[in-house]
Design a protein around this motif. Structure first.
Motif, short mmCIF file in Angstrom:
data_model
loop_
_atom_site.label_atom_id
_atom_site.label_comp_id
_atom_site.label_asym_id
_atom_site.label_seq_id
_atom_site.Cartn_x
_atom_site.Cartn_y
_atom_site.Cartn_z
N LEU A 151 22.65 -16.85 -15.44
CA LEU A 151 22.35 -16.85 -14.01
C LEU A 151 21.56 -18.09 -13.61
CD1 LEU A 151 21.36 -13.15 -13.14
CD2 LEU A 151 23.33 -14.43 -12.27
N VAL A 152 20.56 -18.45 -14.41
CA VAL A 152 19.75 -19.63 -14.11
C VAL A 152 20.60 -20.89 -14.15
CG1 VAL A 152 17.87 -21.09 -14.97
CG2 VAL A 152 17.57 -18.62 -14.86
N LEU A 153 21.47 -20.99 -15.13
CA LEU A 153 22.33 -22.17 -15.23
C LEU A 153 23.33 -22.23 -14.08
CD1 LEU A 153 23.01 -22.22 -19.06
CD2 LEU A 153 21.61 -23.83 -17.76
N LEU A 154 23.86 -21.08 -13.69
CA LEU A 154 24.78 -21.05 -12.55
C LEU A 154 24.04 -21.45 -11.27
CD1 LEU A 154 27.62 -20.47 -11.52
CD2 LEU A 154 26.99 -18.04 -11.32
N ALA A 155 22.81 -20.98 -11.14
CA ALA A 155 22.00 -21.37 -9.98
C ALA A 155 21.77 -22.88 -9.98
CB ALA A 155 20.66 -20.64 -10.02
N GLU A 156 21.51 -23.44 -11.15
CA GLU A 156 21.31 -24.89 -11.24
C GLU A 156 22.57 -25.64 -10.83
OE1 GLU A 156 19.53 -28.14 -14.45
OE2 GLU A 156 19.80 -26.05 -15.05
N CYS A 157 23.71 -25.09 -11.20
CA CYS A 157 24.99 -25.67 -10.80
C CYS A 157 25.14 -25.64 -9.27
CB CYS A 157 26.13 -24.90 -11.47
SG CYS A 157 27.76 -25.64 -11.29
N TYR A 158 24.73 -24.54 -8.66
CA TYR A 158 24.77 -24.44 -7.20
C TYR A 158 23.84 -25.46 -6.55
CZ TYR A 158 27.33 -19.97 -7.39
OH TYR A 158 28.27 -18.99 -7.59
N VAL A 159 22.68 -25.67 -7.16
CA VAL A 159 21.75 -26.67 -6.62
C VAL A 159 22.40 -28.05 -6.62
CG1 VAL A 159 19.60 -27.93 -7.09
CG2 VAL A 159 19.63 -25.43 -7.22
N LYS A 160 23.07 -28.37 -7.72
CA LYS A 160 23.69 -29.69 -7.84
C LYS A 160 24.82 -29.89 -6.83
CE LYS A 160 21.17 -31.00 -11.33
NZ LYS A 160 20.14 -32.05 -11.17
N THR A 161 25.37 -28.79 -6.32
CA THR A 161 26.44 -28.88 -5.32
C THR A 161 25.94 -28.48 -3.93
OG1 THR A 161 27.20 -26.68 -6.04
CG2 THR A 161 28.32 -28.59 -6.98
N GLN A 162 24.60 -28.57 -3.76
CA GLN A 162 23.96 -28.40 -2.45
C GLN A 162 24.10 -27.00 -1.85
OE1 GLN A 162 22.17 -31.21 -1.12
NE2 GLN A 162 22.58 -31.82 -3.23
N ARG A 163 24.29 -26.00 -2.68
CA ARG A 163 24.36 -24.62 -2.18
C ARG A 163 23.03 -23.93 -2.48
NH1 ARG A 163 29.91 -22.89 -4.96
NH2 ARG A 163 29.13 -24.38 -6.50
N PHE A 164 22.01 -24.35 -1.75
CA PHE A 164 20.65 -23.96 -2.06
C PHE A 164 20.38 -22.46 -1.87
CE2 PHE A 164 19.10 -28.52 -0.99
CZ PHE A 164 19.53 -28.95 -2.23
N LEU A 165 20.92 -21.87 -0.82
CA LEU A 165 20.66 -20.45 -0.58
C LEU A 165 21.29 -19.57 -1.65
CD1 LEU A 165 21.00 -20.20 3.31
CD2 LEU A 165 18.92 -20.32 1.93
N LEU A 166 22.50 -19.93 -2.07
CA LEU A 166 23.13 -19.19 -3.17
C LEU A 166 22.33 -19.35 -4.45
CD1 LEU A 166 26.94 -19.97 -2.64
CD2 LEU A 166 25.79 -17.77 -2.32
N ALA A 167 21.86 -20.56 -4.67
CA ALA A 167 21.05 -20.83 -5.87
C ALA A 167 19.77 -20.01 -5.85
CB ALA A 167 20.72 -22.32 -5.96
N GLU A 168 19.12 -19.96 -4.70
CA GLU A 168 17.86 -19.21 -4.63
C GLU A 168 18.09 -17.73 -4.96
OE1 GLU A 168 14.00 -18.30 -1.80
OE2 GLU A 168 15.74 -19.30 -0.92
N GLY A 169 19.18 -17.17 -4.46
CA GLY A 169 19.48 -15.77 -4.75
C GLY A 169 19.64 -15.51 -6.23
N LEU A 170 20.31 -16.42 -6.92
CA LEU A 170 20.51 -16.25 -8.36
C LEU A 170 19.21 -16.45 -9.13
CD1 LEU A 170 23.96 -17.93 -9.13
CD2 LEU A 170 23.44 -15.55 -8.63
N TYR A 171 18.41 -17.43 -8.72
CA TYR A 171 17.12 -17.62 -9.38
C TYR A 171 16.25 -16.36 -9.25
CZ TYR A 171 17.59 -22.68 -10.18
OH TYR A 171 17.98 -23.92 -10.63
#
Length: 216
Positions: A86-106
């Motif tokens: 989950l943390v790695l997937l969130a990091e992937c979302y961060v790198k593709t500028q999907r911050f809100l999705l990333a925050e939810g996973l974090y």
């Protein structure tokens, strides 16, 4: 091997391992179905991390999403084992500028690790290594640092990350994971780290330079 910079060779080995795992992940003569599922999740997560290094975000997201699904099947959706992909997937979302999705996973990952508030389950120490929890806290704090009006939360998660990191490592967290403002592109991103799912810990990428100072 992934942590030592041999990305292409690591990818070859992960792909070979993935091909060797039975499709149903429960047909091995010796290993239990749960062990096979954990191994399958680890392989998918490893492949995802190799693609992250190569900045092939679509490929990384595909394999990390698969790792989440398989890890949930192996240990249950509320087990701390699921936090790593989950943390790695969130990091992937961060790198593709999907911050809100990333925050939810974090936030979900932190809750699974028992760090997300009073409703979080408390796990025994052997359930995961402090470096894995520190990694989740620090990556979340780095995201919060670039979001408006999140200064207090940034500081809180940063403090947690440092406390957890100090339980296992003698060198500064920032050496491996980058400084607080790393996402702004104004400072070092650190040497990097890879997550080993079955060991439930972070593997620091080398070389680690002692000359990198901790963020104030």
């Amino acid at each position: 091997m992934l942590a030592s910079g041999h990305t292409l060779r690591a990818k070859e080995l992960f792909e070979a391992a993935k091909a060797a795992i039975p499709p149903r992940q429960q047909e091995h003569a010796v290993l239990s179905p749960m062990t096979m599922k954990q191994a399958a999740a680890d392989v998918s997560m490893g492949l995802g991390q190799t693609y992250m290094i190569e900045k092939k975000w679509d490929n990384a997201e595909e394999h990390l999403s698969e790792a989440v699904t398989v890890a949930e099947g192996a240990a249950g959706s509320t087990h701390p084992l699921v936090a790593a992909p989950l943390v790695l997937l969130a990091e992937c979302y961060v790198k593709t500028q999907r911050f809100l999705l990333a925050e939810g996973l974090y936030r979900k990952a932190l809750q699974l690790l028992g760090l997300g508030g009073p409703s979080s389950k408390k796990w025994p120490e052997e359930a995961f290594h402090p470096t894995m929890a520190a990694f989740a806290c620090w990556r979340y704090s780095q995201l919060l640092a670039v979001m408006p009006q999140r200064t207090t939360e940034t500081g809180e998660w940063s403090e947690r990350a440092h406390a957890l990191w100090s339980q296992a490592c003698t060198f500064p967290l920032e050496v491996a994971l980058g400084r607080q403002d790393a996402l702004k592109g104004t400072s070092s991103k650190g040497s990097g780290a890879a997550i080993h799912l079955q060991a439930r810990r972070l593997v620091i990428c080398y070389p680690v330079s002692p000359s990198v100072s901790a963020a104030s």
